[in-house]
Motif scaffolding. Structure first.
Motif: not given
Length: 301
Positions: A114-120
């Motif tokens: 979730k964090a990666l999809s929001q950041r990248y």
């Protein structure tokens, strides 16, 4: 010698890995006859046989074994060159192959993705769950970009980025809730449930109890932390699990959880990547996101 194509090398690497034309063709998303034709063309270009076809599997010739080693080096260099170009000309995009050990994956991975999809926004995260030794081998062979494991690993070619520490908690049947929490000496006298061999968490639990893998007759094994907790609920024994697993694994089990006496057992979780990785700067940023996801998970549990 005719020219050798990069595509042929990738097909050969798949055949060397799987040892079977059908499975290699499936992994390469081509037909088996097409793979056979490409391997014939490669052998014609080399001027000698690389594989020996058996009734059920494919074996590499002596030349094929040496050729496979060089092929992996070439493909790793090509992949790193592509990553280097991407890192220099634009944001963190494309595929990101992230390995993660089984005693971390079910609990931390959802928050990390979730964090990666929001950041990248343009990043395609491809997680792979496996035991530590498998992840290390995949990293060295450039089949993974990074891996989340228990530290230390002490592999000279890999960078180790510490992320967080977590305790091991004792899980006992619910009927033991009022009993004193045992120390390591008393744990050695109990029926201790552990993960199967190959899991680093098993070795850490044995180390805390000062046990050898073969000495105690009372050791029993399970394939996952969930299995271990359910075995405890059935009254078969006791087990240790990492703190991040408690909320999920014990919520539907008739067990009681306790912190062990000091010095409490714990592990350090970190992220690995190749020291030569051209996306090392991006991976350092990813490690910060993983660290935050772990803190968020800890607050929820």
């Amino acid at each position: 010698m005719d020219s050798i194509t990069l595509r042929q090398l990738r097909y050969f690497e798949a055949l060397a890995q799987h040892g079977h034309f059908g499975r290699a063709a499936e992994a390469c998303a081509i037909s088996q006859p097409a793979l056979s034709l490409q391997m014939k063309a490669l052998e014609d270009a080399v001027g000698a046989p690389l594989v020996e076809k058996g009734a059920r599997q494919v074996r590499l010739t002596d030349l094929g074994e040496a050729f496979a080693v060089r092929t992996r080096d070439i493909l790793r260099a090509v992949d790193e060159l592509s990553e280097f170009t991407q890192a220099r000309v634009g944001p963190f995009l494309g595929r990101f192959r992230l390995g993660i050990i089984p005693t971390v994956a079910p609990y931390l991975l959802p928050g990390v993705i979730k964090a990666l999809s929001q950041r990248y926004a343009g990043l395609d995260v491809l997680p792979r769950e496996a035991i530590t030794q498998k992840l290390i081998a995949n990293l060295i062979d450039a089949k993974l970009d990074a891996a989340i494991v228990a530290l230390p690993v002490s592999e000279p070619s890999l960078h180790e980025e510490p992320l967080f520490d977590e305790e091991f908690l004792l899980v006992r049947p619910a009927s033991d809730a009022r009993k004193p929490v045992p120390d390591p000496a008393h744990l050695r006298e109990m029926r201790l449930l552990l993960l199967e061999e190959g899991h680093c968490f098993r070795d850490q639990a044995l180390s805390y109890c000062r046990l050898t893998p073969s000495a105690p007759r009372s050791l029993m094994e399970g394939s996952s932390l969930s299995t271990l907790v359910q075995m405890v609920a059935a009254g078969i024994g006791v087990t240790l699990i990492p703190e991040m697993a408690v909320g999920i694994e014990t919520r539907s089990a008739s067990v009681t959880v306790a912190r062990l006496p000091s010095p409490r057992p714990a592990r350090k979780i970190g992220m690995l990547w190749r020291r030569t990785s051209p996306i090392a700067d991006h991976l350092a940023q990813v490690s910060a996101l993983v660290r935050k996801a772990a803190r968020d998970l800890n607050r929820k549990s």
